[in-house]
Each structure stands twice: as C-alpha cells, then as structure tokens.
Design a protein around this motif. Structure first.
Motif, short mmCIF file in Angstrom:
data_model
loop_
_atom_site.label_atom_id
_atom_site.label_comp_id
_atom_site.label_asym_id
_atom_site.label_seq_id
_atom_site.Cartn_x
_atom_site.Cartn_y
_atom_site.Cartn_z
N GLY A 1 0.88 -1.03 -0.03
CA GLY A 1 0.01 -0.12 0.04
C GLY A 1 0.80 1.38 -0.01
N VAL A 2 0.21 2.35 -0.27
CA VAL A 2 0.99 3.44 -0.32
C VAL A 2 1.63 3.96 1.08
CG1 VAL A 2 0.65 6.00 -0.61
CG2 VAL A 2 -0.58 4.48 -2.09
N ASP A 3 1.04 3.90 2.13
CA ASP A 3 1.20 4.29 3.50
C ASP A 3 1.97 3.25 4.25
OD1 ASP A 3 0.44 6.85 2.82
OD2 ASP A 3 -1.62 6.42 3.63
N ASP A 4 2.40 1.91 3.50
CA ASP A 4 2.81 0.91 4.24
C ASP A 4 2.00 0.53 5.47
OD1 ASP A 4 4.49 0.82 1.97
OD2 ASP A 4 6.33 1.91 3.43
N PHE A 5 0.74 0.56 5.72
CA PHE A 5 -0.02 0.25 6.56
C PHE A 5 -0.50 -1.08 6.57
CE2 PHE A 5 -1.09 4.81 7.55
CZ PHE A 5 -0.01 5.34 8.25
N GLU A 6 -0.55 -1.54 5.37
CA GLU A 6 -1.08 -3.18 5.22
C GLU A 6 0.01 -3.89 5.20
OE1 GLU A 6 -4.08 -3.75 2.17
OE2 GLU A 6 -4.10 -1.70 1.91
N VAL A 7 -0.13 -4.93 6.02
CA VAL A 7 1.10 -6.38 5.75
C VAL A 7 0.42 -7.49 5.20
CG1 VAL A 7 2.30 -7.70 7.38
CG2 VAL A 7 1.96 -5.47 8.17
N GLU A 8 1.29 -8.14 4.35
CA GLU A 8 1.04 -9.42 3.69
C GLU A 8 2.13 -10.32 4.08
OE1 GLU A 8 0.68 -11.09 -0.85
OE2 GLU A 8 1.22 -9.20 -0.60
N LYS A 9 1.67 -11.59 4.38
CA LYS A 9 2.80 -12.82 4.94
C LYS A 9 2.93 -13.48 3.45
CE LYS A 9 1.00 -13.28 9.56
NZ LYS A 9 0.63 -14.28 10.48
N VAL A 10 4.26 -13.73 3.37
CA VAL A 10 4.75 -14.32 2.15
C VAL A 10 5.78 -15.21 2.49
CG1 VAL A 10 4.39 -12.16 0.56
CG2 VAL A 10 6.72 -12.44 1.74
N LEU A 11 6.51 -15.76 1.27
CA LEU A 11 7.44 -16.81 1.68
C LEU A 11 8.69 -16.09 1.09
CD1 LEU A 11 8.65 -19.72 2.22
CD2 LEU A 11 8.14 -20.23 -0.30
N MET A 12 9.89 -16.08 1.66
CA MET A 12 10.93 -15.45 1.07
C MET A 12 11.90 -16.64 0.76
SD MET A 12 10.29 -12.21 1.30
CE MET A 12 12.04 -11.72 0.78
N SER A 13 12.74 -16.33 -0.11
CA SER A 13 13.94 -16.97 -0.49
C SER A 13 15.04 -16.42 -0.73
CB SER A 13 13.60 -17.85 -1.84
OG SER A 13 14.70 -18.35 -2.42
N PHE A 14 16.14 -17.03 -0.16
CA PHE A 14 17.62 -16.50 -0.14
C PHE A 14 18.35 -17.16 -0.71
CE2 PHE A 14 21.49 -15.91 2.24
CZ PHE A 14 21.92 -14.62 1.53
#
Length: 403
Positions: free
Chosen positions: A237-250
């Motif tokens: 989102g524009v104001d970084d207020f929303e959070v989404e859970k994801v899978l990260m790969s390194f």
C-alpha cells in the motif's frame, strides 16, 4: 629389571618395529586413488583417527575436495541426530535411518556424548550439510559440527544496536561449497550475512527488499538446493499500513532475495516446512485423516501443487495403537521418502516410526537405553537426515570450543 627381562623387551620392540615397517611398506604400495576411495567409505570417527597414520593420509583427509566428497558419501548413510537437554547436562546420539537387515537387533547407535553447545536457542534448527546453527533472540549464534565435536560462537556485528529480538537462518551453497549465516535484527535494519571461513566478518546484504522474517518455535525455515526459505511479512500500500505474509527465498551463493506468494489456503498453513523430493513443502493443518502439504513446484513461476497422503492410523493427536504413544512428525527421509515420527513425550525409550505412504508400509524402531529414562521436563531436539562432516571450525573465528 634383570638381563632376561631386558632381552625380552628389546625383542618385543624389535618385532613391533618390523611390523610397523612392514605396515608402512604395505601402505606405500596402495595407489593414492584407492586410499582416497577407501577413506571415503569409512565412518568419520575412523577417518579422524587415520589422520595420525601418516602425513600423507592427514593431507588427503583434510583437503577441501575430500571433505566435500565425504559429506556426499555420508548422505547415503543418513541418521537421526538427537540432542537431549537435561537440567545438568546435554547429551547427543546418532541413530541410523536406514532399515536394519537383521531385524532381531538394533542398528549401530553412536553412543552418547556430552558435546552439545550450552545455548538456550529459540529456533528449531535443522542439520544443513552436516552442520547445525543455533541462535537465540539475544543475537548469540553458534555453529556446531557434532561429528568433529566442535562448535564456534560467531562474533557480534559492530556496531550492534539494541534490538528487541534477533533472528538467524543457516544455508549451504553446494556450488562453491560454502556455509552462510543470515542475520536479522529488526524491521529497520538491513540483514547481515556471515560466510564460515578464516578472516570473515559480517557484511550487509545488497538490494534487500524490506521485510520482517517470522521468528517462532516452529520449523519455519528450510535450506534446499542452495536456497533458504522462510516466512516473512512485507508492507504493501501507499502508506505501508497493510501487511502481507509471504514466503521469502535467499539464494546462498548470490545472496539474492526473492518474494514468493503463499499457496491458496494460507490460513491453514502450519509452522512447519519439509523437504519433499528436493522441493519445499508447507504442511497444512486441520485434517486429521491425512497429511496434506503444498509443494513449491516452480520458484520462478511461483507454482504450488497440493499433495495428500493417508496416515497409517488416522486420529488426533496421532497415536500408535501398538506402542500406545502419541507421535509428532519430524521430517521426511531424503533417501527413502518415508515420513518420520517420534514420540511426543519420552521417559523410558526413544520411539521412531517410519511410514512409507506410497507402499502403505510402517516400520517401528524402539531404542531402550538408560539415557532415555528422562525427566518429562527435559528438552529433546531431533535433526533428521543428518550427515557426518569432517569440516573443521578451527579457522572460522577465534572463539572455538573443541570437546
């Protein structure tokens, strides 16, 4: 000592010297490539002892290419590594995962040793190519090689700001044969990476997408084929207020991050990852009649497929009708593809149940040893698919402990 005793002793020394000389001549006759292959097939404890045979054998067994080949060879004889944390000591043992041809006897169990690092780690780490990385919320990170009976404490980054918690992950790059530790210390801090080796230090990762990894007691990270997977939250989102859970790969080799969308019914996902046939699998909760998990089939296309397997005796919690103990899933064996379960609580014996879903076959292994008569409050950690490693941690950093 009289004359006869001196003569007998001199004769014994002479015979021993001749035997040693004959042994040295015999060893010289063995081709180097054959010595190399013989040593690769021995247990790590034997290889470590044979380093004292000669400078040649020592040089062979300490070369990086030999150490790398040894771990690969060891992957054909994987074991379930167990660490028991009691109130006054920490013990370990290695239990072969393969089926014993002689079912009337137990397979060989590497006896218990008080060589576990004394750190109250918060994570559920895994064995990665023979090494185990332990960390706590305060930022203490210990890399442990159970085979060599060595563990080393990594230095703290400088300058180190005060943070509420620290989260770390451990990975291995099979191409360049390097181990790396990934360290997070807050939402506003760039993650750091440390390569195991001499004269190394913490480095800031480059071009890192802003995200907050999930640190929990569950096994929510996994290293597979040179990539470390873990769950994280990103702001949208524009104001970084929303959070989404994801899978990260390194990617351990290139130190690159990738954001991967979670599967469809992500609200049912457990805090548990599996290595299923060389691919990441995310276990699903809520079904007592079968085991379900999503498999990441294609990382680039972010494609998931759903797998479903019947349980050997459906119930919740899972209970073995023969042993009459409750079981907990610990992993999948890399070589045979069996689901590995252990008893939820242990006081008199160690119970390991292997279930092959494709053949609908169960095999049970019960280890009754004095050490398993434990207090119910004792902490037992299991590391499936552990392989022996001859890698020395002496040159990593100064704070090395050999036991």
């Amino acid at each position: 000592m009289d004359r006869r005793e001196e003569e007998a002793e001199d004769k014994e020394i002479s015979i021993q010297s001749k035997e040693d000389e004959s042994c040295r001549k015999f060893l010289v006759m063995i081709p180097l490539d054959l010595i190399h292959e013989i040593l690769l097939r021995l247990p790590a404890k034997s290889v470590a002892k044979f380093r004292c045979v000669s400078k040649l054998w020592s040089s062979i067994t300490t070369r990086p290419d030999f150490i790398r080949s040894f771990v690969s060879q060891s992957s054909t004889r994987l074991c379930l590594f167990v660490c028991v944390n009691t109130r006054d000591k920490r013990l370990t043992c290695s239990i072969p995962q393969h089926e014993n041809s002689d079912r009337s006897s137990y397979p060989h169990v590497e006896r218990y040793r008080e060589n576990a690092p004394k750190i109250d780690y918060h994570e559920r780490p895994e064995s990665v190519h023979g090494l185990i990385c332990l960390g706590d919320f305060c930022g203490n990170i210990v890399v442990w090689n159970p085979t060599m009976r060595q563990h080393v404490t990594l230095p703290e980054p400088e300058p180190e700001p005060k943070v509420a918690r620290v989260c770390s992950f451990f990975g291995y790059d099979p191409v360049e044969d390097k181990y790396k530790v990934l360290r997070f210390s807050g939402c506003n801090q760039d993650p750091l990476v440390f390569t195991l080796g001499p004269q190394e230090s913490w480095r800031v990762t480059q071009n890192t997408p802003k995200h907050d990894p999930r640190c929990s007691w569950g096994l929510i990270n996994k290293c597979i084929n040179g990539n470390v997977y873990y769950e994280a939250s990103i702001t949208i989102g524009v104001d970084d207020f929303e959070v989404e859970k994801v899978l990260m790969s390194f990617n351990v080799r290139y130190e690159k991050f990738k954001t991967i969308k979670k599967p469809a019914d992500n609200y049912l996902l457990c805090e548990f990852f599996l290595n299923y046939e060389g691919k990441l699998a995310w276990v699903i909760s809520g079904d007592f009649s079968c085991l379900r998990f999503w498999v990441l089939e294609d990382v680039e296309k972010q494609e998931w497929s759903l797998r479903k397997f019947s349980l050997p005796f459906p119930s919740f919690p899972l209970r073995d009708p023969i042993w009459e103990v409750y079981l907990v899933l610990k992993g999948i064996t890399h070589d045979t593809g069996e689901f590995m379960y252990t008893a939820a609580t242990t006081s008199e014996a160690l119970y390991v149940l292997y279930y092959d879903p494709k053949r609908n076959r169960v095999r049970r292994v019960k280890y009754e040893e004095e050490i398993w008569k434990l207090n119910l409050h004792d902490d037992i950690r299991y590391y499936p698919n552990h392989s022996e490693s001859l890698m020395s941690l002496k040159d990593v950093v100064p704070r090395l402990i050999s036991i």
